[in-house]
Design a protein around this motif. Sequence first.
Motif, mmCIF file in Angstrom:
data_model
loop_
_atom_site.group_PDB
_atom_site.id
_atom_site.type_symbol
_atom_site.label_atom_id
_atom_site.label_comp_id
_atom_site.label_asym_id
_atom_site.label_seq_id
_atom_site.Cartn_x
_atom_site.Cartn_y
_atom_site.Cartn_z
ATOM 1 N N LEU A 133 0.823 -1.204 0.000
ATOM 2 C CA LEU A 133 0.000 0.000 0.000
ATOM 3 C C LEU A 133 0.864 1.264 0.000
ATOM 4 O O LEU A 133 0.528 2.257 -0.654
ATOM 5 N N THR A 134 1.986 1.207 0.711
ATOM 6 C CA THR A 134 2.926 2.335 0.684
ATOM 7 C C THR A 134 3.479 2.530 -0.723
ATOM 8 O O THR A 134 3.609 3.669 -1.191
ATOM 9 N N ASP A 135 3.780 1.425 -1.402
ATOM 10 C CA ASP A 135 4.233 1.519 -2.796
ATOM 11 C C ASP A 135 3.189 2.215 -3.658
ATOM 12 O O ASP A 135 3.518 3.069 -4.494
ATOM 13 N N ILE A 136 1.919 1.850 -3.473
ATOM 14 C CA ILE A 136 0.853 2.468 -4.255
ATOM 15 C C ILE A 136 0.815 3.976 -3.995
ATOM 16 O O ILE A 136 0.703 4.778 -4.928
ATOM 17 N N GLY A 137 0.916 4.355 -2.717
ATOM 18 C CA GLY A 137 0.930 5.774 -2.399
ATOM 19 C C GLY A 137 2.092 6.507 -3.038
ATOM 20 O O GLY A 137 1.940 7.633 -3.532
ATOM 21 N N GLU A 138 3.251 5.875 -3.052
ATOM 22 C CA GLU A 138 4.421 6.484 -3.685
ATOM 23 C C GLU A 138 4.245 6.578 -5.199
ATOM 24 O O GLU A 138 4.721 7.527 -5.832
ATOM 25 N N ILE A 211 0.483 4.926 -17.171
ATOM 26 C CA ILE A 211 -0.123 5.188 -15.866
ATOM 27 C C ILE A 211 -1.398 4.367 -15.712
ATOM 28 O O ILE A 211 -1.668 3.800 -14.649
ATOM 29 N N ALA A 212 -2.182 4.277 -16.776
ATOM 30 C CA ALA A 212 -3.444 3.531 -16.716
ATOM 31 C C ALA A 212 -3.220 2.070 -16.343
ATOM 32 O O ALA A 212 -3.977 1.490 -15.546
ATOM 33 N N THR A 213 -2.169 1.450 -16.887
ATOM 34 C CA THR A 213 -1.901 0.047 -16.571
ATOM 35 C C THR A 213 -1.496 -0.123 -15.111
ATOM 36 O O THR A 213 -1.861 -1.109 -14.463
ATOM 37 N N VAL A 214 -0.751 0.829 -14.579
ATOM 38 C CA VAL A 214 -0.371 0.769 -13.163
ATOM 39 C C VAL A 214 -1.599 0.958 -12.275
ATOM 40 O O VAL A 214 -1.777 0.246 -11.273
ATOM 41 N N GLU A 215 -2.472 1.912 -12.644
ATOM 42 C CA GLU A 215 -3.708 2.105 -11.882
ATOM 43 C C GLU A 215 -4.553 0.832 -11.892
ATOM 44 O O GLU A 215 -5.207 0.501 -10.898
ATOM 45 N N ALA A 216 -4.542 0.111 -13.008
ATOM 46 C CA ALA A 216 -5.296 -1.138 -13.092
ATOM 47 C C ALA A 216 -4.726 -2.188 -12.134
ATOM 48 O O ALA A 216 -5.485 -2.950 -11.513
ATOM 49 N N ARG A 217 -3.407 -2.217 -12.002
ATOM 50 C CA ARG A 217 -2.804 -3.144 -11.036
ATOM 51 C C ARG A 217 -3.190 -2.772 -9.610
ATOM 52 O O ARG A 217 -3.483 -3.639 -8.783
ATOM 53 N N HIS A 218 -3.173 -1.469 -9.329
ATOM 54 C CA HIS A 218 -3.610 -1.012 -8.012
ATOM 55 C C HIS A 218 -5.049 -1.459 -7.745
ATOM 56 O O HIS A 218 -5.366 -1.974 -6.664
ATOM 57 N N ALA A 219 -5.924 -1.229 -8.720
ATOM 58 C CA ALA A 219 -7.339 -1.559 -8.558
ATOM 59 C C ALA A 219 -7.531 -3.051 -8.323
ATOM 60 O O ALA A 219 -8.320 -3.466 -7.464
ATOM 61 N N SER A 220 -6.804 -3.853 -9.078
ATOM 62 C CA SER A 220 -6.920 -5.305 -8.929
ATOM 63 C C SER A 220 -6.510 -5.747 -7.526
ATOM 64 O O SER A 220 -7.182 -6.575 -6.889
#
Length: 253
Positions: A133-138, A211-220
Amino acid sequence: MTEDHQTEDETNGTPFDAAVQSVQDAVSSRRGFLAGSAAAGLGALTFGTSGVAAQQSNGNGDPKGNSDGKANENAVSDVDVLNYALTLEHLEDAFYQHNLKSLGGYYSLETIVTADMLDHLPYVAREPIYGHLTDIGEHEAAHVDTIVSVIEQLGGTPVEKAEYEFGTMKANNPSAFYKTAMALENTGVQAYLGALSLIDDPDLQTAAGTIATVEARHASYLNHLNGADPFPNAFDEPKSMDEVLEIASQFIV
């Protein structure tokens, strides 16, 4: 800052609850988002945020929007689209800074990984969650820095960070944090999908796609932590600027 105790009922009915519930509905039952009331004036970000839309060209010296040379009053420039993306990235960045002690916020590692909703997992499986989660925030902070830099390089003015209310302060019960994170990340995916076709510059389209692909990983990942299907559909549904800004506005004071 202290983790004052609040019961589940004390946060019911707040604006963020409507946004979170709408995403849960979309992920679990494939319904669309149910947007709540918009913050006054936020919709203005949809068009005209950079002041340069009239100068954006379609490649033939004509104003962007119509092939006959007539300007489309609803045309948006690449800077407008980037400022729209920046609005969402500011929101996501603020959320993780607000909530994770590792980023200067509220919840400690112990509080996050001992959440009741994760009781089905052994502690050894829960312990890495806080780092992820910290990685996602960064990641969200990096998105903000990059988009601001690109907007400035294009001669635009980056939109400022707003003030936010996430409704996630629940001592020893951070389920609201997980639900809101899922809502924001899924909204981010749909926002980028809807905005990609509005970008003229192919290099900027590719950059936005990364960025969209990274956001998709976050969402998953957040879907999984919330007990939802990490990848519920064969195709993701894009959302328009108006639709996404209406959802985002529910978190803005």
